[in-house]
Every structure is written in structure tokens, then in C-alpha cells.
Write an enzyme that holds these catalytic residues in place. Structure first.
Site, short mmCIF file in Angstrom:
data_model
loop_
_atom_site.label_atom_id
_atom_site.label_comp_id
_atom_site.label_asym_id
_atom_site.label_seq_id
_atom_site.Cartn_x
_atom_site.Cartn_y
_atom_site.Cartn_z
N GLY A 1 10.56 46.28 -96.31
CA GLY A 1 10.84 46.71 -94.94
C GLY A 1 9.63 47.31 -94.28
O GLY A 1 8.48 47.03 -94.66
N SER A 2 9.87 48.18 -93.31
CA SER A 2 8.79 48.74 -92.51
C SER A 2 8.01 49.79 -93.27
O SER A 2 8.51 50.42 -94.22
CB SER A 2 9.35 49.36 -91.23
N ALA A 3 6.76 50.02 -92.83
CA ALA A 3 5.94 51.05 -93.44
C ALA A 3 6.54 52.43 -93.24
O ALA A 3 6.48 53.27 -94.14
CB ALA A 3 4.52 50.99 -92.88
N GLY B 1 9.22 52.88 -95.76
CA GLY B 1 8.60 52.92 -97.08
C GLY B 1 7.95 54.25 -97.37
O GLY B 1 8.07 54.80 -98.47
N GLU C 1 7.32 47.01 -100.59
CA GLU C 1 6.75 45.83 -99.93
C GLU C 1 6.90 46.03 -98.43
O GLU C 1 8.01 45.95 -97.89
CB GLU C 1 7.48 44.56 -100.40
N CYS D 1 6.52 39.63 -92.28
CA CYS D 1 5.56 40.72 -92.50
C CYS D 1 4.13 40.21 -92.58
O CYS D 1 3.19 40.96 -92.33
CB CYS D 1 5.93 41.49 -93.76
#
Length: 492
Positions: free
Chosen positions: A220-222, A225, A243, A277
């Protein structure tokens, strides 16, 4: 009943949720989130199921996973339609996602043996053996852009390794998550081995906070994360695989075939409506007549890209984004870049109010200072011009992310230089950034991940190594260490 816990379908006790098609508004799925009590119940079920599942011979686990692959083949058309309708992507692309799910099974079996199998080397007095053991209970957080394939890339290797799982799909793709779980149920997974909890942030926070977890696998998104990384800080005993996304550069250096370079760029930037991504976000084009000709052709072809519904005929190249707010976010990002001094080359357009249909946008940012280093998850491409190849590499590396980077050039020496200097987990040459092989690792550095690549290397974070020194007999060595005296005293 939309949760699957310990082999039973149950009704969520949390917030009510309705999922609609992001383009035409059709109601597709209705259900309720799992509350904290149900998340904990899923954790207990996974923990109870773990010893038996882990002790099964690998061949028995493999047989169930391969039955799942066979069911995917049988239900391919049905699952394709579910993914397409729920995400807004065209039918042709949803079909490729289901195919990737099917292919993942055989690849994961090979990767298990190659990366985490058993090896033994002989020693003078025995043997040294390497084995791998499952972690235990793992949580899997799925994304919405590939709601079948990307969670599958965690779930399949984790099950093969002997782990038990709790899967939370994206709250934007609950229907796909439920459909896939029903196929796992048909495949014969024992109760508790794989559990499904639907929900948004509250459900996710309850899941990541479970004491029962031995690890968490996230795509998913930073931003999310980083939140998970902070939440699990101070718990080194738990495996965490992140990831995340990227602000990915694609360098165009004197292409020999301009149309081929334009095709590669469109595949890199706009496939899946820019919701991969690895999509190119920054296009670095060498100054000069050839670069000018390339950009002119890119604009000419890109302006013909008209998003359509999942089942339109003829099929469109791109469909809608995952939601109207997501499309609006991309459109507003373009407006902000333009306000900073960017020069719009192709303006994105919201095609219909209340829908997620958004045409691609291209904006030149050369010379603009303090441009945010953000991942804009949609069909928006910024253009930067450069003079020298060294300058292009510096521009490419000027990001906190490090997922993918690409070069379009006939010069192998330039690619060799890029391989040495690029800071990215995926570096392609004359291939789209969005192309990936399951026979290679997939992941990035920096804000794109925590050095736990998936795909071929997913097996690595699904098991831990156990080393053994072994001998069938125990004998006293002929030569003893200094200071040891094993002589026997004679009786008096």
C-alpha cells in the site's frame, strides 16, 4: 455474512459499508466491518490452527494451494468481472490479473524450494543442515489496485511455508476479497488457516495491534506503511514486510523508434489509470530536437486515451480510478503543480461528475523549485528536461523513494552506468516500468520498502532459517581441547 473466521461466514459487528462501481454507481457489495472482538477471534482461530497446518507435509499444503489455482481457472470469467466492476479497470486488464493469480501458484512452489527448502552439507563428523520454519500467524493487508493478485502474492507463499493468516482486503475492494476467500474455502483449507476480516482503518489498527501476530505483510501507500512500522517498533520478534509506492523516473535518451518509446511511456505512466506502484511519475527527456519530437508524439497519442467503463466495446485502454475522491485528488494535484509554475502540456479532465473517469495529464516542471516529492497515484506525469546523462541520473535519484527506474536508450553503456548509480529496486532498460517478473524479486529501497521484496523473494519473509549440526552417534573426540582431562583414576 461477509467475514470468514475459523471456517465460518459471520456478520461483521462494526461500521456498515457499501461498495459501488466507481464509474456507474452500481451497488456491488454490502456488509459490515469486523470489530476489535472479531479481529481478536480471527487471531485466536489462526493461532489454534497453526500447529496442525505447519506439521502437514509440504505436499499436502501444496495440493490445497494447487486446488485453489484450479478453481481460479474454473471461475476466471466470474472473478474477472468482479475485479473489473469493483475497481473500474477494463475487463481485459482484470483478466490479466486473474491469470497472474493462477500463475503465482506454480512460481511460489518453485520459489519455496529454491529460497527456503532444505540443504545439507557433509562434515567430517556429521552434517550441517539448513531447514526453514514458518513464523506462525501472519496478517496480510491488501491494496485496491490489484485486489486479487497482490494479496495472493503474500497469501500463497505464506500458506505453502506453513503459516496461518488473517487477511484484511482494502476497504475499497471488499467484494474481491470475499470472492477469493470463497474459492479458498472450496479448495479445502482447514478452519482457521486463513481468515477474512473486512474493514477500514479501525479494523486495520486492531489487526496490527494483535498480540497473536508473528508478522505483518503489507502492500500500500508509504504513509500507511510508515504508520505500521511505528506501531510495530520495539517488536523485533515480528516480521514486517512493507511494499510501498514510488515517485518513479523514466529517462528518455535519444530513442531510435519514437513510436515505440511513446508506447513504452504510456504503458509505464497510464496503464491501470496510473494506479500501479511502479508507474512512471517523472519523465526525464533529453533536450534537443529528438526529445521535442518524442514529446510532441507523446501528447498526440495520449490525448486520444479516453477512459471507459469496464465492459465498454471497443475496450478502452484505461478505466476509472478506484473512486471519485481518488480521481479528484489527482486532478487537484495537477492544479497545485500548475500553480507552482508548471506548464501544462495535456490537461487532465474529469469526464463526468460523480464518477472516477479521469483523462491523463502531462505537465512540464523543468526549473520549478521545491516540487513535493509525493506519489500521486493516478494518470499524472511530470516532464523534466536535461542536458547530460549524468544530470538525468541525479534527477532520477532526487527522491526519498526507490522503487522503479527506467531508461529508454540504444546505448548499453548508459544502462550499465544507471545500474551502478540508480537507487531503486527495479531498474529496466527499454522495458516499461510497470513490467515485472514473478521469477525476480519485487520491491524497493528508501520510502518504497523495508528490504523485504516480494515475488520470487516472498518466500524469504514467510519462513525463518534453522541451522543444525547433526550426528547419528556421539563419540569422544580423539583430540581434546587444552585443559580437559578425561583419564580414569585406577582404583586403590
Amino acid at each position: 455474512m461477509t467475514l470468514w473466521i475459523n471456517g465460518d461466514w459471520v456478520t461483521g459487528q462494526g461500521e456498515r459499508r457499501v461498495k459501488t462501481n466507481p464509474v456507474n454507481g452500481e451497488v456491488l457489495w454490502q456488509g459490515s466491518d469486523a470489530d476489535a472482538t472479531q479481529v481478536a477471534e480471527a487471531g485466536r482461530a489462526a493461532r489454534a490452527a497453526f500447529p496442525t497446518w505447519a506439521r502437514l507435509p509440504f505436499a499436502a499444503r501444496q495440493a490445497i494451494v494447487e486446488k485453489f489455482a484450479a478453481l481460479l481457472e474454473v471461475h476466471k470469467a466470474e472473478l474477472t468481472a468482479i475485479i473489473a466492476r469493483e475497481t473500474g479497470k477494463p475487463c481485459w486488464e482484470a483478466a490479466t490479473e486473474v491469470t497472474a493469480m493462477i500463475n503465482k501458484i506454480a512460481i511460489s512452489v518453485k520459489a519455496y524450494h529454491a529460497r527456503t527448502g532444505e540443504q545439507q552439507s557433509e562434515l567430517p563428523d556429521g552434517a550441517a543442515t539448513l531447514r526453514h520454519r514458518p513464523h506462525g500467524v501472519l496478517a496480510v493487508f491488501g491494496p485496491y489496485n490489484f485486489p486479487g493478485h497482490l494479496p495472493n502474492g503474500h497469501i500463497v507463499p505464506a500458506l505453502l511455508a506453513g503459516n496461518t493468516l488473517i487477511f484484511k482486503p482494502s476497504e475499497l475492494t471488499p467484494w474481491t476479497g470475499e470472492a477469493v476467500m470463497k474459492l479458498w474455502q472450496q479448495a479445502g483449507l482447514p478452519p482457521g488457516v486463513l481468515n477474512l476480516v473486512q474493514g477500514g482503518r479501525e479494523t486495520g489498527q486492531a489487526l496490527s495491534a494483535l498480540d497473536a501476530l508473528d508478522g505483518l505483510l503489507f502492500t500500500g501507500s508509504a504513509n500507511t506503511g510508515y504508520q505500521l512500522h511505528r506501531q510495530l517498533s520495539g517488536q523485533p520478534e515480528k516480521i514486517l514486510a512493507l511494499e510501498m509506492g514510488g515517485n518513479n523516473p523514466l529517462i528518455i535518451e535519444n530513442p531510435e523508434d519514437i513510436d515505440a518509446a511513446v508506447h513504452l511511456t504510456i504503458q509505464s505512466a497510464f496503464v491501470t489509470a496510473g494506479q500501479r506502484c511502479t508507474c512512471a511519475r517523472r519523465l526525464l527527456v533529453k533536450r534537443g530536437e529528438q526529445g521535442d519530437a518524442f514529446l510532441a508524439r507523446l501528447l498526440e497519442v495520449s490525448q486520444r486515451l479516453t477512459p471507459g467503463e469496464w465492459d465498454d466495446e471497443p475496450q478502452p485502454f484505461i478505466g476509472g480510478l478506484i473512486s471519485e475522491p481518488a480521481a479528484r485528488h489527482v486532478y487537484e494535484a495537477w492544479q497545485r503543480l500548475e500553480a507552482m509554475g508548471g506548464r501544462t502540456l495535456l490537461a487532465p479532465r474529469m469526464l463526468k461528475a460523480g464518477t472516477s473517469l479521469l483523462t491523463p495529464g502531462i505537465i512540464e516542471m523543468t526549473g520549478v523549485k521545491q516540487v513535493p516529492d509525493d506519489e500521486v497515484f493516478g494518470p499524472l506525469l511530470s516532464v523534466w528536461r536535461y542536458e547530460r546523462f549524468d544530470e538525468a541520473i541525479r534527477m532520477a535519484n532526487n527522491t526519498r523513494f526507490g522503487l522503479s527506474c527506467g531508461l529508454v536508450s540504444p546505448d548499453r553503456k548508459q544502462f550499465d552506468q544507471l545500474l551502478l548509480e540508480a537507487r531503486a529496486g527495479i531498474v529496466n532498460w527499454n522495458k516499461p516500468l510497470t513490467g515485472a517478473a514473478s521469477t525476480a524479486p519485487f520491491g524497493g529501497v528508501g520510502a518504497s520498502g523495508n528490504h523485504r521484496p516480494s515475488a520470487w523473494y516472498a518466500a524469504d519473509y514467510c519462513a525463518w532459517p534453522m541451522a543444525s549440526l547433526e550426528s547419528p552417534t556421539l563419540v569422544l573426540p580423539d583430540s581434546l581441547s587444552p585443559g580437559l582431562d578425561f583419564s580414569r583414576e585406577e582404583p586403590v
